[in-house]
Design an enzyme around this catalytic site. Structure first.
Site, short mmCIF file in Angstrom:
data_model
loop_
_atom_site.label_atom_id
_atom_site.label_comp_id
_atom_site.label_asym_id
_atom_site.label_seq_id
_atom_site.Cartn_x
_atom_site.Cartn_y
_atom_site.Cartn_z
N ARG A 245 -10.33 12.54 18.34
CA ARG A 245 -10.10 11.10 18.14
C ARG A 245 -9.91 10.87 16.65
O ARG A 245 -10.83 10.96 15.87
CB ARG A 245 -11.30 10.31 18.64
CG ARG A 245 -11.20 8.80 18.38
CD ARG A 245 -12.45 8.09 18.89
NE ARG A 245 -12.37 6.64 18.72
CZ ARG A 245 -12.71 5.98 17.62
NH1 ARG A 245 -13.16 6.66 16.56
NH2 ARG A 245 -12.60 4.67 17.55
N SER A 318 -12.58 4.16 29.31
CA SER A 318 -13.69 3.40 28.70
C SER A 318 -14.00 2.19 29.56
O SER A 318 -13.08 1.52 30.02
CB SER A 318 -13.26 2.88 27.32
OG SER A 318 -13.03 3.94 26.47
N LYS A 347 -17.62 2.79 15.16
CA LYS A 347 -16.73 1.69 15.58
C LYS A 347 -17.56 0.42 15.72
O LYS A 347 -18.69 0.48 16.21
CB LYS A 347 -16.08 2.05 16.93
CG LYS A 347 -15.04 1.05 17.40
CD LYS A 347 -14.30 1.54 18.64
CE LYS A 347 -13.24 0.52 19.06
NZ LYS A 347 -12.50 0.95 20.27
#
Ligand SMILES: Cc1ncc(COP(=O)(O)OP(=O)(O)O)c(N)n1
Ligand SMILES: Cc1ncsc1CCOP(=O)(O)O
Ligand SMILES: [Mg+2]
Length: 424
Positions: A245, A318, A347
């Site tokens: 990611r 998700s 995040k």
């Protein structure tokens, strides 16, 4: 020029099975003409200039009952057809109800229909009249291995093998009576090999996924070699799934990093080999040969992602509430991420479904669910207490002083909990 009919079973023309003959060209005799006229009303002897393309036999009420010499062949075709159809149905049930895999389910169903269509060209009354189940000497022959089915995928895999054997038998024996059907059976048989590979591929990835506890999100690093080193150390430390990611990388660099990561993972011993997942980008995951992709609620819908990564690809979704989690399972997701649970260093979020969401998922969903968001060794026990035995982390490992040591500690905590905790 003499003309001789031989049967595909190698018998002389005078006892040839209906439609079961090849042509070797000599001058057609009067006898041969009458024989041909009887066998192939639509075929004129003098029109034979080469081995004629086999015409499908159209069952008609006038079809004579199977010649005694073919009675056994009809029994084989009948039994093998049933065996192949049942095998395809068994595979379809696994794909549909165990794997929730629409593509795999559809493929198995289509093959079952293709087989039925091929058999529809044969006179069903001959197949049924030849059936003699009470007289079948094979019904009482059992082997020990037939009784052993350790898992649902083992059932589906055994069904695939039985199906291939039955189709091969049909393909060979149908040449005695209706040679034009054999190529259709052969085509179906070859597709069952693809189906079996998908089962294997799916089951290996699915089994590795089902056994996964620790999922680490990592960035692409400064080079392919640096990434490869990170992968090696985290795999050795016990990370089960690695997700690449890195929102900073352009497509080309992300593709190259993924290719390098795929090669590195493939070189790791099977027992320690992590699954490799790409964040967001199904195209790059598929092109680079990764095991799968993870998408959020704002990325491509699962059906589109599945078309890109195929039935063997792993797709994670998700989810931030129970409705999204249930929808992801209905859509055929292979796993879900559930969060954010705690405040994340990686995040930022406005809302935190937290531990309550994990409790709901643990009670109501059956597919692998990974808690995510701000999880580390200090709070992972709170996650485990919800009934979710799997976590996905980033900073807890990548920002640790010793990432492999942090991974090993987390894995040790997680390993104390059953992956299949009973629902309370
Ligand atoms: C295992 C796992 N769970 C959740 C996420 C978050 O994905 P997403 O919502 O698409 O957000 P970004 O990661 O794209 O910022 C994940 N990546 N992995
Ligand atoms: C990408 C993502 N989605 C939900 S939380 C998160 C970040 C996870 O990183 P960390 O484990 O460092 O909080
Ligand atoms: Mg995303």
């Amino acid at each position: 020029m003499r003309f001789e009919i031989i049967t595909h079973c190698g018998r002389r023309s005078d006892s040839a099975c209906r439609n079961g003959f090849a042509y070797r060209y000599n001058t057609p005799t009067l006898h041969t003409r009458s024989l041909l006229a009887d066998f192939r009303p639509s075929l004129q002897a003098d029109s034979l200039t080469a081995v004629p393309p086999p015409q499908p036999h159209r069952p008609t009420p006038q079809d004579a009952p199977p010649a005694a010499a073919d009675y056994g062949v009809y029994r084989i075709l009948d039994a093998s057809y049933n065996r192949a159809s049942e095998g395809l149905r068994t595979i379809e049930d696994y794909a549909r109800f165990v794997r929730n895999d629409p593509a795999l389910s559809r493929h198995a169903k289509q093959l079952r229909h293709d087989l039925a269509a091929a058999f529809a060209t044969l006179p069903r009354q001959h197949l049924l009249s030849a059936r003699d189940t009470p007289g079948d000497v094979g019904t009482t022959i059992q082997t020990a291995s037939e009784q052993i089915r350790p898992s649902a995928v083992a059932v589906a895999t055994a069904a695939a093998a039985r199906c291939q054997q039955a189709l091969r038998s049909i393909e060979e024996y149908v040449k005695c009576i209706y040679p034009e059907v054999a190529p259709r059976i052969e085509a179906i048989r070859y597709q069952t090999y693809t189906l079996e590979a998908a089962l294997q591929g799916l089951s290996q990835a699915a089994e590795r996924l089902a056994g996964a506890r620790l999922y680490a999100l990592i960035e692409g690093g400064e080079s392919n070699e640096a990434l490869a080193q990170t992968i090696r150390t985290l795999a050795t430390a016990g990370v089960d799934i690695l997700q690449l990611r890195d929102k900073r990388l352009d497509d080309r660099t992300l593709y190259e990093r993924t290719r390098a990561a795929t090669a590195e993972v493939a070189a790791i011993d099977t027992a320690q080999r992590p699954l490799l997942i790409v964040n967001d980008r199904a195209d790059i995951a598929a092109a680079a040969g990764a095991d799968g992709v993870h998408v959020g609620q704002e990325e491509l819908p699962l059906a589109a992602v599945r078309r890109i990564v195929g039935p063997d690809g792993i797709v994670g979704v998700s989810t931030h509430n129970l409705s999204q989690a249930q929808q992801a399972q209905r859509d055929g997701a292979d796993y879900i991420g559930c969060g954010p649970t705690f405040t994340s260093r990686t995040k930022s979020f406005a809302e935190f479904p937290g531990l309550e969401f994990l409790k709901q998922v643990a009670k109501q969903l059956s597919l692998p669910a990974f808690a995510i968001g701000g999880i580390d060794a200090t709070n992972v026990d709170q996650v485990l207490a919800t009934g979710i035995p799997r976590v996905a982390v980033s900073a807890a490992i990548t920002a640790a002083e010793s990432p492999p040591q942090a991974a090993a500690e987390l894995k040790q905590i997680l390993s104390k909990w059953s992956l299949f905790a009973p629902r309370t």
